[in-house]
Design a protein around this motif. Structure first.
Motif, mmCIF file in Angstrom:
data_model
loop_
_atom_site.group_PDB
_atom_site.id
_atom_site.type_symbol
_atom_site.label_atom_id
_atom_site.label_comp_id
_atom_site.label_asym_id
_atom_site.label_seq_id
_atom_site.Cartn_x
_atom_site.Cartn_y
_atom_site.Cartn_z
ATOM 1 N N GLY A 137 9.653 -3.975 23.260
ATOM 2 C CA GLY A 137 8.237 -4.324 23.156
ATOM 3 C C GLY A 137 7.629 -4.650 24.503
ATOM 4 O O GLY A 137 6.436 -4.414 24.732
ATOM 5 N N THR A 196 13.279 -5.740 19.636
ATOM 6 C CA THR A 196 11.817 -5.771 19.542
ATOM 7 C C THR A 196 11.218 -6.394 20.798
ATOM 8 O O THR A 196 10.253 -5.866 21.369
ATOM 9 C CB THR A 196 11.369 -6.545 18.290
ATOM 10 O OG1 THR A 196 11.884 -5.875 17.137
ATOM 11 C CG2 THR A 196 9.855 -6.640 18.196
ATOM 12 N N PRO A 203 17.681 -6.861 15.806
ATOM 13 C CA PRO A 203 16.258 -6.486 15.725
ATOM 14 C C PRO A 203 15.322 -7.355 16.572
ATOM 15 O O PRO A 203 14.391 -6.834 17.185
ATOM 16 C CB PRO A 203 15.934 -6.621 14.238
ATOM 17 C CG PRO A 203 17.250 -6.417 13.548
ATOM 18 C CD PRO A 203 18.280 -7.022 14.469
#
Length: 169
Positions: free
Chosen positions: A64, A60, A56
């Motif tokens: 992101g 991210t 994760p």
């Protein structure tokens, strides 16, 4: 709106820097270290890295960067200084290229290495390694360089943004 514009530039810069650092770290330390390892150790370690990196936090940061980069372009589209927009676009384009290299070259090589199976069961480890190592290292260096370009683009946009804000104050 000024706060959102600044925040997207800061976030895009930080995320590009983190991913550039990761890929550069592989280029100058991880892969040279693994180059000294046996075929078994090399294949086993790379298979393990390729499993654990899909977590994760990494996803991210990696995904992101795309979102933050696009947000930096969109929020700064009508900047008082057109150079802010141009540098943000340059950073975003570089990040997209890095993402394309990762998705189109490194990940398929990782998948092929995983499909080779358990290193203890691979008949010709040297061949599996040879098909993976050279191309993966080359593409990793390419994506690290392009990602540093993304970092530079976003950082320059942020610097120009700051100058424009200072002049307005």
């Amino acid at each position: 709106m000024r706060t959102a514009r600044a925040a997207t530039l800061v976030l895009a810069t930080v995320l590009a820097g983190l991913t550039a650092g990761l890929f550069a770290g592989f280029a100058y330390s991880v892969m040279p270290g693994l180059r000294r390892s046996s075929d078994t150790a090399f294949v086993e370690v790379m298979q393990n890295i390729n499993v654990v990196i899909v977590n994760p936090l990494f996803m991210t940061l990696f995904m992101g960067g795309l979102v933050a980069g696009l947000a930096a372009v969109v929020t700064n589209w009508r900047s008082d200084d057109p150079a802010v927009r141009y540098w943000a676009i340059a950073g975003f384009v570089c990040y997209v290229v890095m993402f394309g290299i990762t998705s189109g070259a490194n990940v398929p090589l990782n998948d092929k290495l995983a499909a080779a199976g358990d290193p203890a069961q691979i008949a010709d480890l040297a061949a599996v390694r040879a098909q993976f190592e050279g191309p993966w290292v080359a593409w990793n260096i390419a994506r690290a360089i392009v990602n540093v370009g993304a970092l530079g683009g976003f950082a320059l946009a942020l610097l120009r943004f700051r100058r424009t804000a200072d002049r307005a104050a």
